[in-house]
Design a protein around this motif. Structure first.
Motif, mmCIF file in Angstrom:
data_model
loop_
_atom_site.group_PDB
_atom_site.id
_atom_site.type_symbol
_atom_site.label_atom_id
_atom_site.label_comp_id
_atom_site.label_asym_id
_atom_site.label_seq_id
_atom_site.Cartn_x
_atom_site.Cartn_y
_atom_site.Cartn_z
ATOM 1 N N THR A 180 -99.901 -50.612 -39.578
ATOM 2 C CA THR A 180 -99.089 -49.467 -39.992
ATOM 3 C C THR A 180 -98.574 -48.815 -38.715
ATOM 4 N N VAL A 181 -97.272 -48.575 -38.674
ATOM 5 C CA VAL A 181 -96.667 -48.042 -37.443
ATOM 6 C C VAL A 181 -95.993 -46.705 -37.736
ATOM 7 N N LEU A 182 -96.261 -45.728 -36.893
ATOM 8 C CA LEU A 182 -95.571 -44.435 -36.991
ATOM 9 C C LEU A 182 -94.858 -44.194 -35.667
ATOM 10 N N VAL A 183 -93.545 -44.008 -35.729
ATOM 11 C CA VAL A 183 -92.770 -43.818 -34.503
ATOM 12 C C VAL A 183 -92.021 -42.498 -34.577
ATOM 13 N N ALA A 184 -92.244 -41.651 -33.584
ATOM 14 C CA ALA A 184 -91.465 -40.409 -33.507
ATOM 15 C C ALA A 184 -90.369 -40.631 -32.491
ATOM 16 N N SER A 185 -89.156 -40.342 -32.876
ATOM 17 C CA SER A 185 -88.048 -40.569 -31.944
ATOM 18 C C SER A 185 -86.859 -39.709 -32.317
ATOM 19 N N HIS A 186 -85.984 -39.519 -31.303
ATOM 20 C CA HIS A 186 -84.722 -38.821 -31.567
ATOM 21 C C HIS A 186 -83.651 -39.812 -32.005
ATOM 22 N N ASN A 187 -83.891 -41.101 -31.706
ATOM 23 C CA ASN A 187 -82.850 -42.090 -31.956
ATOM 24 C C ASN A 187 -82.834 -42.531 -33.419
ATOM 25 N N LEU A 188 -81.936 -41.891 -34.185
ATOM 26 C CA LEU A 188 -81.899 -42.106 -35.630
ATOM 27 C C LEU A 188 -81.496 -43.520 -36.000
ATOM 28 N N THR A 189 -80.488 -44.031 -35.310
ATOM 29 C CA THR A 189 -79.959 -45.334 -35.692
ATOM 30 C C THR A 189 -81.038 -46.405 -35.565
ATOM 31 N N GLU A 190 -81.730 -46.403 -34.404
ATOM 32 C CA GLU A 190 -82.761 -47.420 -34.177
ATOM 33 C C GLU A 190 -83.890 -47.281 -35.189
ATOM 34 N N ILE A 191 -84.316 -46.032 -35.398
ATOM 35 C CA ILE A 191 -85.414 -45.783 -36.345
ATOM 36 C C ILE A 191 -85.019 -46.248 -37.744
ATOM 37 N N ALA A 192 -83.800 -45.920 -38.133
ATOM 38 C CA ALA A 192 -83.363 -46.272 -39.492
ATOM 39 C C ALA A 192 -83.263 -47.780 -39.672
ATOM 40 N N ASN A 193 -82.911 -48.487 -38.595
ATOM 41 C CA ASN A 193 -82.780 -49.942 -38.696
ATOM 42 C C ASN A 193 -84.123 -50.633 -38.876
ATOM 43 N N VAL A 194 -85.156 -50.056 -38.308
ATOM 44 C CA VAL A 194 -86.455 -50.731 -38.288
ATOM 45 C C VAL A 194 -87.429 -50.172 -39.319
ATOM 46 N N CYS A 195 -87.440 -48.846 -39.450
ATOM 47 C CA CYS A 195 -88.492 -48.223 -40.250
ATOM 48 C C CYS A 195 -88.230 -48.367 -41.747
ATOM 49 N N THR A 196 -89.317 -48.607 -42.466
ATOM 50 C CA THR A 196 -89.187 -48.755 -43.913
ATOM 51 C C THR A 196 -89.190 -47.391 -44.595
ATOM 52 N N ARG A 197 -89.756 -46.391 -43.932
ATOM 53 C CA ARG A 197 -89.750 -45.027 -44.478
ATOM 54 C C ARG A 197 -89.408 -44.047 -43.368
ATOM 55 N N LEU A 198 -88.866 -42.918 -43.777
ATOM 56 C CA LEU A 198 -88.517 -41.876 -42.815
ATOM 57 C C LEU A 198 -89.230 -40.577 -43.169
ATOM 58 N N VAL A 199 -89.716 -39.903 -42.130
ATOM 59 C CA VAL A 199 -90.269 -38.554 -42.299
ATOM 60 C C VAL A 199 -89.309 -37.642 -41.558
ATOM 61 N N LEU A 200 -88.705 -36.725 -42.274
ATOM 62 C CA LEU A 200 -87.769 -35.817 -41.624
ATOM 63 C C LEU A 200 -88.397 -34.432 -41.508
ATOM 64 N N LEU A 201 -88.587 -33.999 -40.281
ATOM 65 C CA LEU A 201 -89.228 -32.703 -40.036
ATOM 66 C C LEU A 201 -88.210 -31.696 -39.519
ATOM 67 N N GLU A 202 -88.341 -30.487 -39.978
ATOM 68 C CA GLU A 202 -87.495 -29.400 -39.488
ATOM 69 C C GLU A 202 -88.374 -28.167 -39.339
ATOM 70 N N LYS A 203 -88.552 -27.732 -38.122
ATOM 71 C CA LYS A 203 -89.397 -26.573 -37.806
ATOM 72 C C LYS A 203 -90.764 -26.673 -38.498
ATOM 73 N N GLY A 204 -91.348 -27.838 -38.478
ATOM 74 C CA GLY A 204 -92.684 -28.037 -39.020
ATOM 75 C C GLY A 204 -92.742 -28.272 -40.514
ATOM 76 N N HIS A 205 -91.606 -28.180 -41.191
ATOM 77 C CA HIS A 205 -91.573 -28.420 -42.645
ATOM 78 C C HIS A 205 -91.090 -29.839 -42.921
ATOM 79 N N LEU A 206 -91.634 -30.436 -43.956
ATOM 80 C CA LEU A 206 -91.211 -31.777 -44.347
ATOM 81 C C LEU A 206 -89.961 -31.658 -45.208
#
Lengths: 301, 264
Positions: A180-206
């Motif tokens: 199981t891999v969790l990657v935090a990154s600013h690079n949306l395109t790369e993350i979206a290409n690889v990751c099967t799920r996305l966690v979108l955080l904004e000021k600590g809220h999901l």
């Protein structure tokens, strides 16, 4: 694999999510959104102020010792390797620390060193390497062995395009192997290409947790198709389009991908006329995220 | 318990020390120089007399040669943990499947063995040939000296361990380390043999761990202690190791708790 229920800590507020085994999850958010805090909670480096956390079925703070061998963590700026050691010495230590079988460990090392291209400087000390070279070694150190859970905080900092491509490729492989891999990154395109799920955080809220496909269908289902026509203008009356326009020989169609597929549109058009060129534009992920933030921020303000 | 990672760190620190050859040669030279300076100072202080208050010049010489030799062996990096807290790498250290304290001991032991073989031994040979020290009271006393010296190292290590733990709360541990070093250097008998301390000071020192570090092994070496006294002194050394380790371990646990609650 990873369960958080109503977790609060620092900026993270009342966050709940469940990450099943074998998923590659991208954690997206602006600086200060809580990405690193979330990773530190998961690996037991931070104790939540409130809420429930279980990682590999255990409490990450009090029972961390029981699954340290299954956990591999990369935190940007906090190297796990000693700068005075050579690359090879660092891996010799790792093999001892994790008690991995020598044969398979060194076979995997050779493979990683080949793919990440660091054999040529494996006898140099880490502190003498450039940032990009050192990052390749650090990432190999995170990926080697068979960790069940891999946590990466900004793993592509300092990597060139080739290095990034190899990194994402290897993360995909690890997931396929059951990690199981969790990657935090600013690079949306790369993350979206690889990751099967996305966690979108904004000021600590999901703001969002799920697949990219669901994200698009929920928040940005309008796709735009552009066709360069060679023949007569087709009749599109039967299609539930949002809008269409014609500019010279280019037909521009907007449609809701939740209700209408691009294949259906093309089938109808090609039955009536000839087409030289087709372009399908999906909304940019960063635009979707901005849209969600815009819509949701009022809920939290 | 898997000892392989600790052996790996032991080997690493041993080999790292051997990599800096110039530093190594200069440290042998500086050890010899310190011994000669002390020898000259005590020669001047004795002014040709054979003994002062029952303490002979040979006893004093043996004390400073052995205690300085042990001091060279007992080198402990007091900034091991503070540096890791300062640069944030303590977080990754805590994620490793091995004991951090075990790693500290392994690295320090690697240094100690290197210093014993390549710093203490050459300087000791030079001192024996040029200054001359008393032989051990008996072969048994030599063995007991080694046992007590190992326990003395344990006392010094636990003191350093406890002082390093304050780095969880202090931004800079330099002052704490300096205070610790002053106490160790003055009160352990390295610079001034404890025979010359006033009675009231000797009384106070009985309740501190400092005399257990160097002075107890040297007393055993010189045959100044009866078998019963040796047993008591070694038990006191063990007691200090236990007490200071417990204090250090409480600070370690509190420090880790602080890290996971406040972040680091």
């Amino acid at each position: 694999m990873v369960t958080l229920e109503n977790v609060s800590k620092f900026i993270i507020s009342d966050l709940s999510l469940h990450i099943p085994k074998g998923e590659c999850v991208g954690i997206i958010g602006a600086s200060g959104a809580g990405k690193t805090t979330l990773l530190k909670i998961i690996c037991g480096l931070l104790k939540p102020k409130s809420g429930y956390v279980r990682v590999l079925g255990k409490d990450p703070v009090t029972e961390k010792g029981r699954y340290k061998r299954d956990l591999s963590v990369f935190l940007v700026g906090k190297s796990a390797l000693d700068g005075y050691d050579t690359v090879k010495q660092s891996f010799e230590l790792m093999q001892s620390i994790y008690g991995l079988p020598k044969d398979s460990f060194w076979r995997e090392y050779e493979e990683l060193a080949g793919r990440l291209d660091f054999q040529k400087y494996e006898n140099k000390s880490l502190k003498s390497l450039s940032l990009g070279q050192r990052m390749r070694v650090e990432l190999a150190a995170v990926l080697i062995g068979n960790p069940k859970l891999i946590l990466l905080d900004e793993p592509n900092v300092g990597l060139d395009e080739n290095g990034k491509a190899i990194l994402w490729e290897m993360l995909e492989e690890k997931c396929r192997q059951g990690a199981t891999v969790l990657v935090a990154s600013h690079n949306l395109t790369e993350i979206a290409n690889v990751c099967t799920r996305l966690v979108l955080l904004e000021k600590g809220h999901l703001l969002y947790y799920g697949t990219e496909r669901n994200l698009r269908s929920k928040y940005a289902s309008i796709d735009v198709m552009e066709l360069k026509l060679l023949g007569a203008l087709p009749d599109l009356e039967d299609l539930p389009l949002k809008e269409y326009s014609i500019l010279g020989d280019v037909l521009r169609i907007s449609y809701d991908s939740n209700y209408l597929s691009s294949a259906e549109i093309l089938r109808l058009i090609l039955a009536q006329t000839q087409v030289a060129e087709v372009n399908i534009n999906k909304p940019d992920l960063s635009d979707i995220i901005l849209q969600i933030k815009g819509g949701k921020s009022s809920e939290f303000d | 318990m898997n000892l392989a990672p600790y052996m790996a760190y032991f080997k690493k620190s041993f080999l790292n020390r051997s990599a800096y050859r110039f530093d190594h040669i200069m440290s042998i030279f500086s050890n010899c120089l310190r011994m000669f300076i002390f020898w000259e100072i005590y020669k001047a202080l004795y002014g040709g007399r054979q003994e002062i208050d029952g303490v002979t010049m040979s006893m004093v010489t043996t004390n400073f040669v052995l205690s300085m030799g042990l001091d060279a062996v007992f080198y402990i990096n007091d900034y091991f943990l503070p540096d890791k807290i300062g640069n944030g790498s303590i977080t990754t250290e805590l994620l490793r499947p091995m004991s951090f304290k075990g790693r500290m001991i392994a690295e320090n032991m690697g240094n100690a063995v290197f210093n014993l073989l390549f710093r203490f031994a050459p300087a000791f040979v030079v001192a024996c040939l040029l200054i001359g020290i008393l032989p051990p009271a008996s072969p048994l006393m030599l063995v007991l000296f080694v046992v007590s010296a190992v326990l003395g190292y344990g006392v010094l290590w636990t003191i350093s361990f406890a002082v390093q733990m304050t780095a969880f709360w202090l931004l800079n541990v330099w002052s704490m380390t300096t205070i610790k070093n002053v106490f160790v250097n003055v009160l352990s008998g390295t610079m001034i043999p404890l025979w010359f301390m006033p009675d009231w000071m000797e009384g106070v020192l009985k309740f501190t761990p400092f005399s257990s570090i160097y002075f107890t092994p040297i007393q055993i070496y010189l045959g100044q202690l009866e078998p019963g006294e040796i047993a008591i002194k070694c038990a006191i050394q063990l007691l200090w190791i236990g007490v200071i380790y417990v204090v250090g371990d409480i600070l370690w646990k509190c420090g880790q708790k602080k890290l996971v609650v406040q972040g680091g």
